[in-house]
Design a protein around this motif. Structure first.
Motif, PDB file in Angstrom:
ATOM      1  N   TYR A 102      39.040  33.048  42.395  1.00 60.42           N
ATOM      2  CA  TYR A 102      40.160  33.727  43.048  1.00 60.42           C
ATOM      3  C   TYR A 102      39.694  34.721  44.112  1.00 60.42           C
ATOM      4  O   TYR A 102      38.668  35.392  43.946  1.00 60.42           O
ATOM      5  N   ARG A 121      50.353  33.231  46.473  1.00 56.85           N
ATOM      6  CA  ARG A 121      49.265  32.602  45.729  1.00 56.85           C
ATOM      7  C   ARG A 121      48.571  33.654  44.863  1.00 56.85           C
ATOM      8  O   ARG A 121      48.510  34.832  45.216  1.00 56.85           O
ATOM      9  N   MET A 149      45.959  36.002  42.986  1.00 55.52           N
ATOM     10  CA  MET A 149      44.713  36.688  43.306  1.00 55.52           C
ATOM     11  C   MET A 149      44.398  37.677  42.195  1.00 55.52           C
ATOM     12  O   MET A 149      45.254  38.016  41.384  1.00 55.52           O
ATOM     13  N   SER A 155      37.293  36.193  51.450  1.00 57.52           N
ATOM     14  CA  SER A 155      38.162  36.125  50.270  1.00 57.52           C
ATOM     15  C   SER A 155      38.380  37.488  49.632  1.00 57.52           C
ATOM     16  O   SER A 155      38.868  37.576  48.505  1.00 57.52           O
ATOM     17  N   PHE A 172      41.184  30.984  50.215  1.00 55.94           N
ATOM     18  CA  PHE A 172      41.313  30.519  48.831  1.00 55.94           C
ATOM     19  C   PHE A 172      40.401  29.330  48.542  1.00 55.94           C
ATOM     20  O   PHE A 172      40.499  28.733  47.474  1.00 55.94           O
TER      21      PHE A 172
END
Length: 353
Positions: free
Chosen positions: A77, A112, A114, A163, A349
């Motif tokens: 993640y 999404r 995380m 990320s 991602f």
């Protein structure tokens, strides 16, 4: 009272009078939202070891793991590092931004998933300014290096700058601007909420009673008894004008014996992002996205706009929004509806390389 060179009213809006917890409204839970897991851990910070103020090198950190984390054991993640404001710690900030409800809601509404990391950077004078000094320890390096390393080695992250997101509110917004400009090798996107302390300010008249109160401070207990703004000055001085030769507080104040100290103010001004942004344009160009927001009733809006305009002058893509609100009353909604979706759109991602 002296303008605490980039502190003053900016920090005053981070908490209620006296530095107590601000009560903020928040959105109701979304029906069917899946629960995140909240872990409370200690992270050792070599960068904070040996500081003169006695700040703990083992820092409290909250880690929010997304609903799928415990089920999809092969999944990695992105991570959002979220920095709290002055006078509160990470635990208190969760109440202002209504975590974990706002995080769960954001995921339920389509963002999404995380990992979110909320480090505690409160100090004996109520705030580290996310800076580095011998007096407080190096909180800038703690966030940018020690904490990231710990999270990457203990959780299933995607350990790449693209990320990782860095965000914060008020003093945390300042920390995001400071750390973001200096450590673009570690983060891929930035979100500054009502950032304080962006511009250098000149000193004004400080009344005799305030001077006497500051000069009387000899212990952390003395500091705790000070009014909000005076304590904020000690925090600022500890971070930006440390002095290992000036016990017991190991700091220099911008007024001494009733006289303004230009050299101290210059040291404070050197920590103003609007003063050093030009030095980090190359770093800022590396970010996938940068966002700044601030309430229309927040006294920080002019400085926030100035930072936005500075980025625009250099052609650095950034979003800037002045919304209907003050310094704290809409922050929980902004965290849910703007900040988390922003990182969900702009962080990488993909799998780790």
């Amino acid at each position: 009272m002296i303008m605490a060179a980039m502190v003053g009213s900016a920090l005053a809006m981070s908490a209620a009078p006296g530095g107590t917890q601000v009560a903020t409204g928040g959105p109701p839970a979304v029906a069917g939202a899946k629960a995140v897991t909240v872990e409370r851990i200690k992270v050792h910070a070599p960068s904070i070891e040996g500081n003169l103020e006695g700040e703990a090198a083992d820092r409290d950190v909250l880690v929010l793991l997304p609903p799928s984390y415990g089920r999809e054991l092969g999944r990695r993640y992105p991570v959002i590092y979220a920095l709290h404001g002055y006078s509160i710690g990470a635990e208190q900030w969760t109440k202002e931004i209504h975590v974990p409800t706002t995080v769960q809601n954001a995921f339920a509404k389509g963002s999404r998933e995380m990992i979110l990391v909320l480090p505690d950077s409160k100090t004996v004078h109520n705030g580290s300014m996310y800076s580095g000094s011998m007096t407080t320890g190096d909180f800038e390096t703690f966030i940018a290096r020690d904490l990231v390393h710990y999270i990457d080695t203990h959780y299933r992250t995607i350990p790449r700058r693209e990320s990782r997101g860095l965000a914060g509110h008020s003093m945390g917004g300042y920390g995001t601007s400071r750390i973001g400009m200096k450590h673009a090798d570690m983060f891929g996107a930035l979100y500054m909420m009502s950032p304080c302390c962006l511009s250098p300010r000149s000193a004004g008249q400080m009344d005799a009673a305030a001077l006497k109160a500051l000069e009387a401070v000899k212990t952390p207990a003395d500091s705790a008894a000070l009014p909000f703004l005076l304590r904020a000055q000690l925090a600022t001085a500890a971070a930006w004008s440390p002095n290992p030769g000036n016990p017991p507080l190991y700091l220099d104040l911008p007024v001494k014996d009733g006289q303004v100290q230009p050299q101290v103010l210059a040291r404070w001004a050197a920590n103003a992002p609007l003063a050093f942004v030009d030095q980090y344009i190359g770093n800022l160009r590396r970010y996938r996205a940068i966002a700044i927001d601030v309430g229309d009733k927040d006294g920080l809006k002019d400085d926030a706009r100035a930072l936005h305009e500075a980025l625009d002058r250099y052609g650095i893509a950034n979003s800037f929004e002045i919304y209907d609100g003050d310094h704290t009353n809409r922050v929980a909604w902004r965290f849910q509806d703007k900040l988390i979706p922003f990182f969900a759109s702009h962080l990488d991602f993909g799998t780790a390389k």
